[in-house]
Design a protein around this motif. Structure first.
Motif, PDB file in Angstrom:
ATOM      1  N   PRO A 269       0.800  -1.223   0.000  1.00  0.00           N
ATOM      2  CA  PRO A 269       0.000   0.000   0.000  1.00  0.00           C
ATOM      3  C   PRO A 269       0.836   1.277   0.000  1.00  0.00           C
ATOM      4  CG  PRO A 269      -0.922  -1.589   1.542  1.00  0.00           C
ATOM      5  CD  PRO A 269       0.396  -2.144   1.089  1.00  0.00           C
ATOM      6  N   ALA A 270       1.993   1.258   0.657  1.00  0.00           N
ATOM      7  CA  ALA A 270       2.832   2.462   0.717  1.00  0.00           C
ATOM      8  C   ALA A 270       3.323   2.843  -0.675  1.00  0.00           C
ATOM      9  CB  ALA A 270       4.010   2.229   1.660  1.00  0.00           C
ATOM     10  N   GLN A 271       3.758   1.852  -1.439  1.00  0.00           N
ATOM     11  CA  GLN A 271       4.222   2.140  -2.797  1.00  0.00           C
ATOM     12  C   GLN A 271       3.069   2.648  -3.657  1.00  0.00           C
ATOM     13  OE1 GLN A 271       4.670  -0.918  -5.751  1.00  0.00           O
ATOM     14  NE2 GLN A 271       6.739  -0.233  -6.262  1.00  0.00           N
ATOM     15  N   ASP A 272       1.894   2.056  -3.487  1.00  0.00           N
ATOM     16  CA  ASP A 272       0.746   2.481  -4.274  1.00  0.00           C
ATOM     17  C   ASP A 272       0.361   3.918  -3.945  1.00  0.00           C
ATOM     18  OD1 ASP A 272      -1.235   1.597  -6.259  1.00  0.00           O
ATOM     19  OD2 ASP A 272      -2.672   2.002  -4.661  1.00  0.00           O
ATOM     20  N   LEU A 273       0.450   4.278  -2.665  1.00  0.00           N
ATOM     21  CA  LEU A 273       0.141   5.650  -2.264  1.00  0.00           C
ATOM     22  C   LEU A 273       1.145   6.626  -2.876  1.00  0.00           C
ATOM     23  CD1 LEU A 273      -1.785   7.368  -0.546  1.00  0.00           C
ATOM     24  CD2 LEU A 273      -0.194   7.087   1.365  1.00  0.00           C
ATOM     25  N   GLU A 274       2.411   6.242  -2.936  1.00  0.00           N
ATOM     26  CA  GLU A 274       3.430   7.075  -3.576  1.00  0.00           C
ATOM     27  C   GLU A 274       3.102   7.287  -5.053  1.00  0.00           C
ATOM     28  OE1 GLU A 274       7.160   5.174  -2.994  1.00  0.00           O
ATOM     29  OE2 GLU A 274       7.148   5.420  -0.802  1.00  0.00           O
ATOM     30  N   ASN A 275       2.671   6.227  -5.713  1.00  0.00           N
ATOM     31  CA  ASN A 275       2.305   6.332  -7.128  1.00  0.00           C
ATOM     32  C   ASN A 275       1.119   7.270  -7.316  1.00  0.00           C
ATOM     33  OD1 ASN A 275       4.313   4.488  -7.762  1.00  0.00           O
ATOM     34  ND2 ASN A 275       2.925   2.732  -7.777  1.00  0.00           N
ATOM     35  N   PHE A 276       0.147   7.157  -6.421  1.00  0.00           N
ATOM     36  CA  PHE A 276      -1.026   8.025  -6.496  1.00  0.00           C
ATOM     37  C   PHE A 276      -0.623   9.484  -6.280  1.00  0.00           C
ATOM     38  CE2 PHE A 276      -4.929   9.739  -4.249  1.00  0.00           C
ATOM     39  CZ  PHE A 276      -5.633   9.971  -5.422  1.00  0.00           C
ATOM     40  N   LYS A 277       0.246   9.719  -5.314  1.00  0.00           N
ATOM     41  CA  LYS A 277       0.674  11.091  -5.030  1.00  0.00           C
ATOM     42  C   LYS A 277       1.405  11.699  -6.218  1.00  0.00           C
ATOM     43  CE  LYS A 277       2.544  13.929  -1.307  1.00  0.00           C
ATOM     44  NZ  LYS A 277       3.135  14.960  -2.188  1.00  0.00           N
ATOM     45  N   ARG A 278       2.142  10.897  -6.971  1.00  0.00           N
ATOM     46  CA  ARG A 278       2.824  11.419  -8.153  1.00  0.00           C
ATOM     47  C   ARG A 278       1.810  11.945  -9.174  1.00  0.00           C
ATOM     48  NH1 ARG A 278       7.202   7.774  -7.013  1.00  0.00           N
ATOM     49  NH2 ARG A 278       6.045   5.939  -7.695  1.00  0.00           N
ATOM     50  N   LYS A 279       0.696  11.250  -9.292  1.00  0.00           N
ATOM     51  CA  LYS A 279      -0.340  11.712 -10.223  1.00  0.00           C
ATOM     52  C   LYS A 279      -0.977  13.014  -9.726  1.00  0.00           C
ATOM     53  CE  LYS A 279      -2.432   7.599 -10.219  1.00  0.00           C
ATOM     54  NZ  LYS A 279      -3.339   6.477 -10.573  1.00  0.00           N
ATOM     55  N   VAL A 280      -1.193  13.084  -8.428  1.00  0.00           N
ATOM     56  CA  VAL A 280      -1.769  14.299  -7.841  1.00  0.00           C
ATOM     57  C   VAL A 280      -0.806  15.467  -8.019  1.00  0.00           C
ATOM     58  CG1 VAL A 280      -2.547  15.373  -5.699  1.00  0.00           C
ATOM     59  CG2 VAL A 280      -3.156  12.988  -6.185  1.00  0.00           C
TER      60      VAL A 280
END
Length: 287
Positions: free
Chosen positions: A153-164
């Protein structure tokens, strides 16, 4: 900066482009029924390359010809910057102001050596902003139960934040059936400074076999008690639909009561389950 001046909550629906003329005729009838309850917009999924992409354009063009606010999906994997620029210019010139920006899957038959100019959705968002500024309200995908290709989940959240951080205005989640997963995801987002509307994606339950196949592929969890009940109904379609409606309606109420900024319904090109939910939940309708 957002170009969307409409207030939340936003209730919207998603379609996929049909593969045949007969399918298109059927979809138009379903759209008429969905339009009657007044979704804020219709999103249309994207088929990369060839005739599949042309079906996306055909569906989007028809919706716009009917005066329906439309948000086309745009998947970037396997595409060049020139191809994406051409598509975006087409949508802008048609008056579309909302876009769902995705990585997408590699087109069938295309090897890993032909991945195009984009690898991830954040690169697409950056490109849209650099080429078209604030012409589009950009929504991206979010995964409350995290993307199946992420390590954790931590890596996925990082990926999401990059899009934001690249310039997304909002997000639509993968479907889920556990409200706690959504609200827990929001808490994680707030802790890392993500502050934009994250709208839950809602998948009506009408066919257990199909749902199980989708869920296994995309990493969406069907709670064990729901799965066992659905399995127990066997081929009893009416019982599956009745129980599925209860599960999804309860989920929607929890989300609305918890302050979700809207709901996005994955219709699977079927109007009846969504209209029933819409009416039972008392969502806004025209007039």
């Amino acid at each position: 900066m957002s170009t969307d001046t409409h207030r939340l909550p936003i209730y919207s629906v998603e379609l996929f482009p049909p593969k045949t003329s007969e399918g298109m005729a059927k979809l138009k009838r379903e759209i008429d029924r969905l339009s009657a309850v007044g979704p804020r917009y219709f999103s249309v999924t994207y088929g990369a390359g060839g005739t599949t992409r042309e079906r996306t354009f055909e569906t989007v063009d028809w919706l716009r010809s009917q005066g329906i606010d439309t948000a086309p999906h745009l998947a970037c994997i396997g595409s060049t910057r020139d191809e994406v620029r051409e598509i975006l210019a087409r949508y802008r010139d048609q008056g579309m102001r909302r876009l769902v920006a995705l990585r997408g899957d590699m087109p069938s038959g295309m090897g890993s050596g032909h991945g195009g100019d984009f690898r991830y959705a954040n690169e697409l968002v950056t490109f849209v902003r650099s080429e078209f500024g604030d012409a589009f309200f950009i929504e991206v995908a979010a995964y409350p139960e995290y993307h199946p290709q992420s390590r954790n989940p931590a890596q996925d959240l990082e990926n999401f934040k990059r899009k934001v951080d690249a310039g997304a205005d909002g997000a639509i989640t993968q479907y889920f059936y556990n409200a706690d997963a959504y609200f827990g995801f929001l808490e994680s987002c707030h802790k890392v400074g993500i502050d934009l509307p994250i709208i839950p994606g809602i998948m009506p339950i009408t066919n257990y076999t199909q749902l199980a196949r989708f869920s296994d592929a995309c990493g969406a969890e069907i709670p064990r008690w729901v799965r066992r009940r659905l399995e127990g109904y066997g081929d009893d379609v009416e019982s599956i639909r009745a129980f599925g409606h209860e599960v999804v309606a309860s989920l929607c109420r929890q989300l609305i009561d918890g302050g979700a900024p809207g709901l996005h319904f994955y219709t699977m090109n079927q109007s009846k389950p969504v209209v029933r939910l819409w009416e039972e939940l008392g969502l806004p309708t025209p007039g």
